[in-house]
Design a protein around this motif. Structure first.
Motif, PDB file in Angstrom:
ATOM      1  N   PRO A  87       0.816  -1.217   0.000  1.00 57.10           N
ATOM      2  CA  PRO A  87       0.000   0.000   0.000  1.00 57.10           C
ATOM      3  C   PRO A  87       0.846   1.262   0.000  1.00 57.10           C
ATOM      4  O   PRO A  87       2.023   1.255   0.334  1.00 57.10           O
ATOM      5  N   ILE A  88       0.190   2.357  -0.365  1.00 59.90           N
ATOM      6  CA  ILE A  88       0.796   3.681  -0.384  1.00 59.90           C
ATOM      7  C   ILE A  88      -0.138   4.619   0.373  1.00 59.90           C
ATOM      8  O   ILE A  88      -1.351   4.565   0.166  1.00 59.90           O
ATOM      9  N   ALA A  89       0.408   5.476   1.213  1.00 63.90           N
ATOM     10  CA  ALA A  89      -0.375   6.504   1.896  1.00 63.90           C
ATOM     11  C   ALA A  89       0.446   7.785   1.900  1.00 63.90           C
ATOM     12  O   ALA A  89       1.627   7.764   2.268  1.00 63.90           O
ATOM     13  N   VAL A  90      -0.168   8.876   1.454  1.00 65.23           N
ATOM     14  CA  VAL A  90       0.532  10.145   1.350  1.00 65.23           C
ATOM     15  C   VAL A  90      -0.376  11.271   1.843  1.00 65.23           C
ATOM     16  O   VAL A  90      -1.512  11.394   1.387  1.00 65.23           O
ATOM     17  N   ASP A  91       0.125  12.084   2.740  1.00 68.18           N
ATOM     18  CA  ASP A  91      -0.551  13.305   3.176  1.00 68.18           C
ATOM     19  C   ASP A  91       0.060  14.453   2.382  1.00 68.18           C
ATOM     20  O   ASP A  91       1.286  14.570   2.308  1.00 68.18           O
ATOM     21  N   LEU A  92      -0.779  15.287   1.782  1.00 63.81           N
ATOM     22  CA  LEU A  92      -0.264  16.398   0.990  1.00 63.81           C
ATOM     23  C   LEU A  92      -1.282  17.518   0.918  1.00 63.81           C
ATOM     24  O   LEU A  92      -2.422  17.368   1.354  1.00 63.81           O
ATOM     25  N   LEU A  93      -0.840  18.632   0.362  1.00 61.19           N
ATOM     26  CA  LEU A  93      -1.734  19.744   0.081  1.00 61.19           C
ATOM     27  C   LEU A  93      -2.154  19.646  -1.372  1.00 61.19           C
ATOM     28  O   LEU A  93      -1.333  19.376  -2.251  1.00 61.19           O
ATOM     29  N   ALA A  94      -3.432  19.856  -1.633  1.00 59.94           N
ATOM     30  CA  ALA A  94      -3.959  19.800  -2.995  1.00 59.94           C
ATOM     31  C   ALA A  94      -3.610  21.106  -3.710  1.00 59.94           C
ATOM     32  O   ALA A  94      -4.304  22.105  -3.582  1.00 59.94           O
ATOM     33  N   VAL A  95      -2.506  21.079  -4.412  1.00 58.21           N
ATOM     34  CA  VAL A  95      -2.054  22.207  -5.220  1.00 58.21           C
ATOM     35  C   VAL A  95      -1.689  21.652  -6.602  1.00 58.21           C
ATOM     36  O   VAL A  95      -1.389  20.461  -6.733  1.00 58.21           O
ATOM     37  N   PRO A  96      -1.725  22.491  -7.643  1.00 64.73           N
ATOM     38  CA  PRO A  96      -1.463  21.978  -8.995  1.00 64.73           C
ATOM     39  C   PRO A  96      -0.163  21.187  -9.138  1.00 64.73           C
ATOM     40  O   PRO A  96      -0.131  20.159  -9.813  1.00 64.73           O
ATOM     41  N   LYS A  97       0.922  21.623  -8.488  1.00 60.76           N
ATOM     42  CA  LYS A  97       2.185  20.906  -8.646  1.00 60.76           C
ATOM     43  C   LYS A  97       2.159  19.522  -7.996  1.00 60.76           C
ATOM     44  O   LYS A  97       2.985  18.667  -8.324  1.00 60.76           O
ATOM     45  N   ALA A  98       1.210  19.271  -7.107  1.00 55.94           N
ATOM     46  CA  ALA A  98       1.106  17.960  -6.465  1.00 55.94           C
ATOM     47  C   ALA A  98       0.633  16.880  -7.436  1.00 55.94           C
ATOM     48  O   ALA A  98       0.953  15.707  -7.260  1.00 55.94           O
ATOM     49  N   VAL A  99      -0.117  17.262  -8.464  1.00 59.97           N
ATOM     50  CA  VAL A  99      -0.653  16.268  -9.408  1.00 59.97           C
ATOM     51  C   VAL A  99       0.474  15.519 -10.115  1.00 59.97           C
ATOM     52  O   VAL A  99       0.538  14.284 -10.042  1.00 59.97           O
ATOM     53  N   PRO A 100       1.407  16.201 -10.789  1.00 64.23           N
ATOM     54  CA  PRO A 100       2.498  15.442 -11.418  1.00 64.23           C
ATOM     55  C   PRO A 100       3.427  14.781 -10.402  1.00 64.23           C
ATOM     56  O   PRO A 100       3.996  13.724 -10.678  1.00 64.23           O
ATOM     57  N   GLU A 101       3.585  15.379  -9.223  1.00 62.73           N
ATOM     58  CA  GLU A 101       4.436  14.773  -8.203  1.00 62.73           C
ATOM     59  C   GLU A 101       3.865  13.438  -7.732  1.00 62.73           C
ATOM     60  O   GLU A 101       4.604  12.465  -7.551  1.00 62.73           O
ATOM     61  N   VAL A 102       2.550  13.384  -7.554  1.00 57.66           N
ATOM     62  CA  VAL A 102       1.908  12.134  -7.135  1.00 57.66           C
ATOM     63  C   VAL A 102       1.991  11.092  -8.256  1.00 57.66           C
ATOM     64  O   VAL A 102       2.254   9.916  -7.999  1.00 57.66           O
ATOM     65  N   ARG A 103       1.786  11.523  -9.493  1.00 49.86           N
ATOM     66  CA  ARG A 103       1.929  10.578 -10.613  1.00 49.86           C
ATOM     67  C   ARG A 103       3.354  10.011 -10.655  1.00 49.86           C
ATOM     68  O   ARG A 103       3.549   8.810 -10.855  1.00 49.86           O
ATOM     69  N   HIS A 104       4.345  10.873 -10.456  1.00 50.24           N
ATOM     70  CA  HIS A 104       5.736  10.417 -10.441  1.00 50.24           C
ATOM     71  C   HIS A 104       5.963   9.410  -9.311  1.00 50.24           C
ATOM     72  O   HIS A 104       6.606   8.367  -9.510  1.00 50.24           O
ATOM     73  N   LEU A 105       5.447   9.703  -8.124  1.00 52.65           N
ATOM     74  CA  LEU A 105       5.579   8.801  -6.980  1.00 52.65           C
ATOM     75  C   LEU A 105       4.960   7.439  -7.304  1.00 52.65           C
ATOM     76  O   LEU A 105       5.561   6.392  -7.047  1.00 52.65           O
ATOM     77  N   LEU A 106       3.769   7.450  -7.889  1.00 51.40           N
ATOM     78  CA  LEU A 106       3.108   6.187  -8.221  1.00 51.40           C
ATOM     79  C   LEU A 106       3.889   5.411  -9.282  1.00 51.40           C
ATOM     80  O   LEU A 106       4.038   4.192  -9.170  1.00 51.40           O
ATOM     81  N   ARG A 107       4.376   6.112 -10.303  1.00 50.45           N
ATOM     82  CA  ARG A 107       5.191   5.432 -11.326  1.00 50.45           C
ATOM     83  C   ARG A 107       6.419   4.791 -10.689  1.00 50.45           C
ATOM     84  O   ARG A 107       6.781   3.659 -11.009  1.00 50.45           O
ATOM     85  N   GLU A 108       7.057   5.531  -9.801  1.00 54.08           N
ATOM     86  CA  GLU A 108       8.258   5.029  -9.132  1.00 54.08           C
ATOM     87  C   GLU A 108       7.940   3.792  -8.305  1.00 54.08           C
ATOM     88  O   GLU A 108       8.650   2.795  -8.357  1.00 54.08           O
TER      89      GLU A 108
END
Length: 147
Positions: free
Chosen positions: A5-26
């Protein structure tokens, strides 16, 4: 080995979208998962658009006992629920929840006293084992869990 599993706490800001995609790809180790990436992107974008930039959210991606992948995005606003919209051909928005509906096997909203969780379940990408165990925080920065 499963990337979940993956769990991430973050702020919903535009730059978080590609960062989360990158994290998931990784974490997926090269296993193709475009439906997962698109659903996560759309759920996070919906929070940004409808609740506002900077909203604290928790993203969880886990396996289910039926071999599916479950995506959950929790936010602190219990009253703002996602709605299916009808976007015209030239509209630049309004398709997010329609995409989640089309890509997922099922989706819904769980309401809590101090927030809600929008979730969807997808077929697990080929090559993933069913995830077992508790979420492991991977830390994408941002805020703590929603109240």
């Amino acid at each position: 080995m499963s990337p979940l599993p993956i769990a991430v706490d973050l702020l919903a800001v535009p730059k978080a979208v590609p960062e989360v995609r990158h994290l998931l790809r990784e974490r997926c180790g090269g296993v193709d998962s475009p439906d997962l990436l698109l659903c996560v992107s759309e759920l996070l974008t919906n929070v940004i658009v409808h609740l506002g930039e900077g909203t604290p959210v928790t993203l969880r991606v886990s396996g289910t006992c039926t071999g599916r992948v479950r995506v959950e995005l929790s936010d602190p606003e219990p009253c703002a629920w996602p709605a299916m919209r009808s976007a015209a051909g030239g509209d630049e928005s309004g398709r997010g929840q329609v995409l989640v509906d089309a890509l997922s096997l099922r989706w819904g909203v769980d309401q809590g006293a101090h927030g809600k969780t929008v979730w969807c379940e997808l077929a697990a990408p080929t090559g993933w084992e069913r995830a077992v165990g508790e979420p492991v925080a991977v830390g994408a920065g941002g805020a703590g869990p929603p109240a």
